[in-house]
Design an enzyme around this catalytic site. Structure first.
Site, PDB file in Angstrom:
ATOM      1  N   GLU A 131      38.172   2.101  27.155  1.00 18.30           N
ATOM      2  CA  GLU A 131      37.214   2.745  26.257  1.00 18.30           C
ATOM      3  C   GLU A 131      35.874   2.979  26.946  1.00 18.30           C
ATOM      4  O   GLU A 131      35.188   3.963  26.674  1.00 18.30           O
ATOM      5  CB  GLU A 131      37.007   1.927  24.974  1.00 18.30           C
ATOM      6  CG  GLU A 131      36.401   2.804  23.879  1.00 18.30           C
ATOM      7  CD  GLU A 131      35.447   2.110  22.961  1.00 18.30           C
ATOM      8  OE1 GLU A 131      35.360   0.877  22.988  1.00 18.30           O
ATOM      9  OE2 GLU A 131      34.770   2.827  22.207  1.00 18.30           O
ATOM     10  N   THR A 184      28.454   9.806  20.622  1.00 15.96           N
ATOM     11  CA  THR A 184      28.207   8.363  20.665  1.00 15.96           C
ATOM     12  C   THR A 184      27.097   8.044  21.662  1.00 15.96           C
ATOM     13  O   THR A 184      26.219   7.221  21.387  1.00 15.96           O
ATOM     14  CB  THR A 184      29.497   7.616  21.046  1.00 15.96           C
ATOM     15  OG1 THR A 184      30.474   7.910  20.063  1.00 15.96           O
ATOM     16  CG2 THR A 184      29.286   6.113  21.109  1.00 15.96           C
TER      17      THR A 184
END
Ligand code: HSE
Length: 310
Positions: A131, A184
């Site tokens: 991730e 993000t």
């Protein structure tokens, strides 16, 4: 020919009071990864669907294959012929842990394909590394709940020291995804690097009390605790109608309402399915009336996490 297919679910990170250290697992949506025998040495991505052409086929750069490759490295199997298909079943940049779900699905599928040389717990660090390819930050608050299910508290992101918390039975979420885009990286970049002492005191009180409320099935305490004094006030301005929809949710009986992960999705945590349903419907109407549009759905907390489905 041997092949495994894995589903890894979406997640809600932060849960208002636990920036980078709290997350929970949703029933749906989620991503699927298929691993099968290959024809030439090494790991290759053969197919990616549902990504609008945005995700890389390069094995090191893709979150799902990156996580799987780190596992193969540790097992001394990097030359094994193996192929990966990635099927994105959830939007990217929605605040529902899309890149974490892919990383979890990738490493979980590879481990299943290899007949589980590693425990589920041991897969966590590979998925977190995967991730980190997407947002450049090392935090397990999406990855851990997607892998293990339930509600997970991360005591230390560097040591990946985590605690699986109890899940009170009545909890259900209304999820609201307004049709706007927030990166993000941007949503992290706008945050101040320091916290005032009085904010720290209130926020630690809230996260400790929220954790206690899960052990005690104390919905009243949960409701009093779900107040984010640090992150939400800074990020809410990125989401049009945030305060109005929060007001709708709390007025309708939600225990708490905040931003899901880095946004733009929001969650209303409820202890009654009908309340969650009503909040989802009212929020959708609100965003539709404003010409923004939203996808809204209900989810229980998924206590299983990633699973092999084929
Ligand atoms: N804890 C993370 C954040 C989740 O709020 O930025 C999204 O990656």
């Amino acid at each position: 020919m041997k092949s495994v297919r894995v589903f890894a679910p979406a997640t809600v990170a932060n849960l208002a009071v636990g920036y980078d250290v709290l997350g929970l697992c949703l029933d749906q949506p989620g991503d699927e990864v298929v691993i099968k025998e290959g024809t030439s040495p090494g790991l290759k991505i053969t197919t990616i669907t549902g990504d609008k052409g945005l995700l890389p086929y390069e094995v090191e750069s893709n979150t799902a294959s990156h996580a799987a490759l780190r596992l193969l490295e540790d097992l001394g199997l990097t030359t094994m012929p193996v192929e990966m298909e990635i099927h994105k079943k959830m939007g990217m940049g929605t605040g529902l842990g899309s890149s974490a779900a892919s990383a979890v699905a990738g490493v979980y599928a590879m481990n299943a394909f290899l007949d589980e040389p590693m425990s589920k717990a041991a897969l966590l660090r590979y998925a977190v590394e995967g991730e980190a390819q997407a947002d450049g930050a090392y935090h397990a608050d999406n990855v851990a709940p997607s892998l293990f299910g339930g509600i997970v508290l991360i005591r230390s992101n560097t040591q990946l020291d985590y605690i699986e918390l109890p899940v009170p039975e009545k909890l259900v979420l209304a999820m609201i995804y307004p049709h706007i885009e927030i990166l993000t990286s941007e949503s992290r970049a706008i945050l101040k690097a320091t916290v005032e002492l009085n904010q720290m005191v209130k926020q630690t009180g809230n996260i400790a009390a929220f954790t206690a409320s899960l052990f005690n099935n104390d919905y009243n305490l949960m409701s009093r605790s779900l107040e984010d004094l640090v992150i939400e006030p800074q990020r809410a301005k990125l989401i049009p109608e945030f305060e109005q929809v929060k007001e709708i949710a709390l007025h309708s009986g939600a225990l708490g309402f905040s931003i899901s992960g880095a946004g733009p999705s929001m969650f209303a945590l409820c202890h009654d399915h009908d309340i969650a349903e009503k909040i989802a419907q009212m929020s959708k109407s609100h965003f539709d009336n404003k010409g923004i549009g939203a996808d809204c759905f209900i989810s229980k907390i998924n206590t299983t996490g990633a699973i092999q489905i084929d």
